[in-house]
Write a protein that holds these residues in place. Structure first.
Motif, PDB file in Angstrom:
ATOM      1  N   MET A 124       0.843  -1.182   0.000  1.00 39.37           N
ATOM      2  CA  MET A 124       0.000   0.000   0.000  1.00 39.37           C
ATOM      3  C   MET A 124       0.881   1.236   0.000  1.00 39.37           C
ATOM      4  N   ALA A 125       0.398   2.262  -0.663  1.00 37.03           N
ATOM      5  CA  ALA A 125       1.078   3.551  -0.680  1.00 37.03           C
ATOM      6  C   ALA A 125       0.117   4.612  -0.172  1.00 37.03           C
ATOM      7  N   LYS A 126       0.652   5.520   0.603  1.00 36.52           N
ATOM      8  CA  LYS A 126      -0.135   6.661   1.078  1.00 36.52           C
ATOM      9  C   LYS A 126       0.630   7.920   0.719  1.00 36.52           C
ATOM     10  N   VAL A 127      -0.063   8.844   0.079  1.00 33.71           N
ATOM     11  CA  VAL A 127       0.547  10.109  -0.337  1.00 33.71           C
ATOM     12  C   VAL A 127      -0.274  11.251   0.224  1.00 33.71           C
ATOM     13  N   GLU A 128       0.391  12.153   0.911  1.00 32.01           N
ATOM     14  CA  GLU A 128      -0.247  13.354   1.432  1.00 32.01           C
ATOM     15  C   GLU A 128       0.181  14.527   0.556  1.00 32.01           C
ATOM     16  N   ILE A 129      -0.805  15.234   0.026  1.00 33.78           N
ATOM     17  CA  ILE A 129      -0.529  16.336  -0.900  1.00 33.78           C
ATOM     18  C   ILE A 129      -1.047  17.626  -0.288  1.00 33.78           C
ATOM     19  N   PHE A 130      -0.141  18.561  -0.100  1.00 34.89           N
ATOM     20  CA  PHE A 130      -0.497  19.870   0.432  1.00 34.89           C
ATOM     21  C   PHE A 130      -0.534  20.819  -0.756  1.00 34.89           C
ATOM     22  N   GLY A 131      -1.724  21.276  -1.110  1.00 40.93           N
ATOM     23  CA  GLY A 131      -1.955  21.997  -2.349  1.00 40.93           C
ATOM     24  C   GLY A 131      -1.228  23.314  -2.501  1.00 40.93           C
ATOM     25  N   GLY A 132      -0.781  23.918  -1.442  1.00 42.93           N
ATOM     26  CA  GLY A 132      -0.093  25.203  -1.557  1.00 42.93           C
ATOM     27  C   GLY A 132      -1.009  26.341  -1.195  1.00 42.93           C
ATOM     28  N   ILE A 133      -1.004  27.370  -2.012  1.00 42.58           N
ATOM     29  CA  ILE A 133      -1.721  28.597  -1.706  1.00 42.58           C
ATOM     30  C   ILE A 133      -3.229  28.392  -1.599  1.00 42.58           C
ATOM     31  N   CYS A 134      -3.776  27.377  -2.234  1.00 46.08           N
ATOM     32  CA  CYS A 134      -5.218  27.111  -2.122  1.00 46.08           C
ATOM     33  C   CYS A 134      -5.587  26.651  -0.715  1.00 46.08           C
ATOM     34  N   GLY A 135      -4.633  26.046  -0.017  1.00 46.03           N
ATOM     35  CA  GLY A 135      -4.863  25.601   1.345  1.00 46.03           C
ATOM     36  C   GLY A 135      -5.533  24.249   1.477  1.00 46.03           C
ATOM     37  N   PHE A 136      -5.840  23.596   0.364  1.00 48.94           N
ATOM     38  CA  PHE A 136      -6.518  22.303   0.412  1.00 48.94           C
ATOM     39  C   PHE A 136      -5.514  21.160   0.486  1.00 48.94           C
ATOM     40  N   ASN A 137      -5.834  20.179   1.294  1.00 53.74           N
ATOM     41  CA  ASN A 137      -5.001  18.994   1.437  1.00 53.74           C
ATOM     42  C   ASN A 137      -5.736  17.781   0.882  1.00 53.74           C
ATOM     43  N   THR A 138      -4.959  16.850   0.345  1.00 54.67           N
ATOM     44  CA  THR A 138      -5.514  15.637  -0.243  1.00 54.67           C
ATOM     45  C   THR A 138      -4.682  14.450   0.232  1.00 54.67           C
ATOM     46  N   ILE A 139      -5.347  13.369   0.581  1.00 51.81           N
ATOM     47  CA  ILE A 139      -4.669  12.128   0.959  1.00 51.81           C
ATOM     48  C   ILE A 139      -5.088  11.047  -0.030  1.00 51.81           C
ATOM     49  N   VAL A 140      -4.101  10.379  -0.578  1.00 51.29           N
ATOM     50  CA  VAL A 140      -4.340   9.303  -1.541  1.00 51.29           C
ATOM     51  C   VAL A 140      -3.817   8.001  -0.957  1.00 51.29           C
ATOM     52  N   SER A 141      -4.657   6.981  -0.932  1.00 56.26           N
ATOM     53  CA  SER A 141      -4.246   5.630  -0.546  1.00 56.26           C
ATOM     54  C   SER A 141      -4.379   4.754  -1.777  1.00 56.26           C
ATOM     55  N   ALA A 142      -3.340   3.989  -2.052  1.00 57.73           N
ATOM     56  CA  ALA A 142      -3.338   3.133  -3.241  1.00 57.73           C
ATOM     57  C   ALA A 142      -2.895   1.732  -2.856  1.00 57.73           C
ATOM     58  N   THR A 143      -3.647   0.743  -3.328  1.00 53.25           N
ATOM     59  CA  THR A 143      -3.309  -0.653  -3.080  1.00 53.25           C
ATOM     60  C   THR A 143      -3.397  -1.433  -4.387  1.00 53.25           C
ATOM     61  N   ALA A 144      -2.546  -2.426  -4.478  1.00 50.33           N
ATOM     62  CA  ALA A 144      -2.545  -3.266  -5.678  1.00 50.33           C
ATOM     63  C   ALA A 144      -2.454  -4.719  -5.245  1.00 50.33           C
ATOM     64  N   GLU A 145      -3.550  -5.441  -5.393  1.00 52.58           N
ATOM     65  CA  GLU A 145      -3.511  -6.870  -5.100  1.00 52.58           C
ATOM     66  C   GLU A 145      -2.804  -7.605  -6.233  1.00 52.58           C
ATOM     67  N   GLN A 146      -3.117  -7.206  -7.429  1.00 47.88           N
ATOM     68  CA  GLN A 146      -2.351  -7.647  -8.591  1.00 47.88           C
ATOM     69  C   GLN A 146      -1.478  -6.447  -8.938  1.00 47.88           C
ATOM     70  N   ARG A 147      -0.283  -6.671  -9.350  1.00 45.43           N
ATOM     71  CA  ARG A 147       0.638  -5.565  -9.567  1.00 45.43           C
ATOM     72  C   ARG A 147       0.102  -4.489 -10.495  1.00 45.43           C
ATOM     73  N   ARG A 148      -0.643  -4.868 -11.465  1.00 42.27           N
ATOM     74  CA  ARG A 148      -1.029  -3.924 -12.505  1.00 42.27           C
ATOM     75  C   ARG A 148      -2.228  -3.057 -12.139  1.00 42.27           C
ATOM     76  N   MET A 149      -3.242  -3.622 -11.521  1.00 42.67           N
ATOM     77  CA  MET A 149      -4.453  -2.881 -11.199  1.00 42.67           C
ATOM     78  C   MET A 149      -4.352  -2.278  -9.797  1.00 42.67           C
ATOM     79  N   VAL A 150      -4.509  -0.966  -9.719  1.00 46.69           N
ATOM     80  CA  VAL A 150      -4.339  -0.248  -8.458  1.00 46.69           C
ATOM     81  C   VAL A 150      -5.673   0.373  -8.055  1.00 46.69           C
ATOM     82  N   GLU A 151      -6.089   0.074  -6.836  1.00 49.09           N
ATOM     83  CA  GLU A 151      -7.296   0.679  -6.280  1.00 49.09           C
ATOM     84  C   GLU A 151      -6.918   1.952  -5.553  1.00 49.09           C
ATOM     85  N   LEU A 152      -7.707   3.000  -5.785  1.00 45.26           N
ATOM     86  CA  LEU A 152      -7.412   4.312  -5.222  1.00 45.26           C
ATOM     87  C   LEU A 152      -8.504   4.771  -4.271  1.00 45.26           C
ATOM     88  N   LYS A 153      -8.078   5.440  -3.227  1.00 45.00           N
ATOM     89  CA  LYS A 153      -8.995   6.150  -2.346  1.00 45.00           C
ATOM     90  C   LYS A 153      -8.434   7.564  -2.237  1.00 45.00           C
TER      91      LYS A 153
END
Length: 104
Positions: free
Chosen positions: A1-30
Protein backbone atom coordinates in the motif's frame (compact mmCIF):
# COMPACT_ATOMS: atom_id res chain seq x y z
CA UNK A 1 0.00 0.00 0.00
CA UNK A 2 1.08 3.55 -0.68
CA UNK A 3 -0.13 6.66 1.08
CA UNK A 4 0.55 10.11 -0.34
CA UNK A 5 -0.25 13.35 1.43
CA UNK A 6 -0.53 16.34 -0.90
CA UNK A 7 -0.50 19.87 0.43
CA UNK A 8 -1.96 22.00 -2.35
CA UNK A 9 -0.09 25.20 -1.56
CA UNK A 10 -1.72 28.60 -1.71
CA UNK A 11 -5.22 27.11 -2.12
CA UNK A 12 -4.86 25.60 1.35
CA UNK A 13 -6.52 22.30 0.41
CA UNK A 14 -5.00 18.99 1.44
CA UNK A 15 -5.51 15.64 -0.24
CA UNK A 16 -4.67 12.13 0.96
CA UNK A 17 -4.34 9.30 -1.54
CA UNK A 18 -4.25 5.63 -0.55
CA UNK A 19 -3.34 3.13 -3.24
CA UNK A 20 -3.31 -0.65 -3.08
CA UNK A 21 -2.55 -3.27 -5.68
CA UNK A 22 -3.51 -6.87 -5.10
CA UNK A 23 -2.35 -7.65 -8.59
CA UNK A 24 0.64 -5.57 -9.57
CA UNK A 25 -1.03 -3.92 -12.51
CA UNK A 26 -4.45 -2.88 -11.20
CA UNK A 27 -4.34 -0.25 -8.46
CA UNK A 28 -7.30 0.68 -6.28
CA UNK A 29 -7.41 4.31 -5.22
CA UNK A 30 -8.99 6.15 -2.35
CA UNK A 31 -8.76 9.92 -2.76
CA UNK A 32 -9.86 12.09 0.15
CA UNK A 33 -9.63 15.82 -0.47
CA UNK A 34 -10.65 19.08 1.16
CA UNK A 35 -10.86 20.59 -2.34
CA UNK A 36 -14.45 20.79 -3.63
CA UNK A 37 -13.21 20.11 -7.17
CA UNK A 38 -11.32 16.96 -6.19
CA UNK A 39 -14.33 15.79 -4.21
CA UNK A 40 -16.15 15.55 -7.57
CA UNK A 41 -13.33 13.45 -9.02
CA UNK A 42 -12.81 11.11 -6.07
CA UNK A 43 -16.16 9.40 -6.62
CA UNK A 44 -15.12 8.39 -10.14
CA UNK A 45 -11.45 7.61 -9.67
CA UNK A 46 -11.48 4.17 -8.02
CA UNK A 47 -9.20 1.84 -10.00
CA UNK A 48 -6.52 2.35 -12.65
CA UNK A 49 -4.17 0.23 -14.70
CA UNK A 50 -0.72 1.24 -13.43
CA UNK A 51 1.05 0.42 -16.69
CA UNK A 52 -1.34 2.52 -18.77
CA UNK A 53 -1.06 5.44 -16.33
CA UNK A 54 2.71 5.38 -15.95
CA UNK A 55 3.90 4.32 -19.38
CA UNK A 56 1.24 5.91 -21.62
CA UNK A 57 0.85 9.47 -22.77
CA UNK A 58 0.03 11.88 -19.96
CA UNK A 59 -3.28 13.07 -21.40
CA UNK A 60 -4.52 9.54 -22.14
CA UNK A 61 -4.45 8.14 -18.59
CA UNK A 62 -7.55 7.81 -16.42
CA UNK A 63 -6.20 10.12 -13.72
CA UNK A 64 -5.87 13.11 -16.02
CA UNK A 65 -8.88 12.19 -18.18
CA UNK A 66 -11.26 11.99 -15.22
CA UNK A 67 -9.89 15.05 -13.45
CA UNK A 68 -9.62 17.48 -16.36
CA UNK A 69 -13.35 18.42 -16.52
CA UNK A 70 -13.38 19.34 -12.82
CA UNK A 71 -9.93 20.76 -12.02
CA UNK A 72 -9.65 24.35 -13.27
CA UNK A 73 -6.01 24.80 -12.23
CA UNK A 74 -3.52 22.94 -14.49
CA UNK A 75 -0.68 23.44 -12.00
CA UNK A 76 -2.51 21.49 -9.27
CA UNK A 77 -0.05 19.00 -7.73
CA UNK A 78 -2.72 16.40 -6.91
CA UNK A 79 -2.55 14.44 -10.21
CA UNK A 80 1.21 14.03 -9.85
CA UNK A 81 0.71 12.86 -6.26
CA UNK A 82 -1.85 10.30 -7.37
CA UNK A 83 0.57 9.06 -10.04
CA UNK A 84 3.29 8.63 -7.39
CA UNK A 85 0.87 6.62 -5.24
CA UNK A 86 0.06 4.35 -8.19
CA UNK A 87 3.75 3.92 -8.98
CA UNK A 88 4.62 2.84 -5.43
CA UNK A 89 1.55 0.63 -4.95
CA UNK A 90 2.31 -1.23 -8.19
CA UNK A 91 5.89 -1.89 -7.09
CA UNK A 92 7.33 0.28 -9.84
CA UNK A 93 9.08 2.76 -7.50
CA UNK A 94 10.25 2.97 -3.94
CA UNK A 95 8.42 5.34 -1.63
CA UNK A 96 10.14 8.68 -1.28
CA UNK A 97 9.13 12.28 -0.75
CA UNK A 98 8.79 14.74 -3.60
CA UNK A 99 8.95 18.50 -3.18
CA UNK A 100 7.87 21.50 -5.19
CA UNK A 101 9.30 24.59 -3.54
CA UNK A 102 8.02 27.92 -4.82
CA UNK A 103 9.51 31.31 -4.00
CA UNK A 104 8.92 34.72 -5.43
Amino acid sequence: MAKVEIFGGICGFNTIVSATAEQRRMVELKVESECPNWQKVQEQLKKVDAYKELFGKLHEGEIYRLSSPFIPHPACPVPAGIMKAVEVAAGLALPGDCLIKVSG
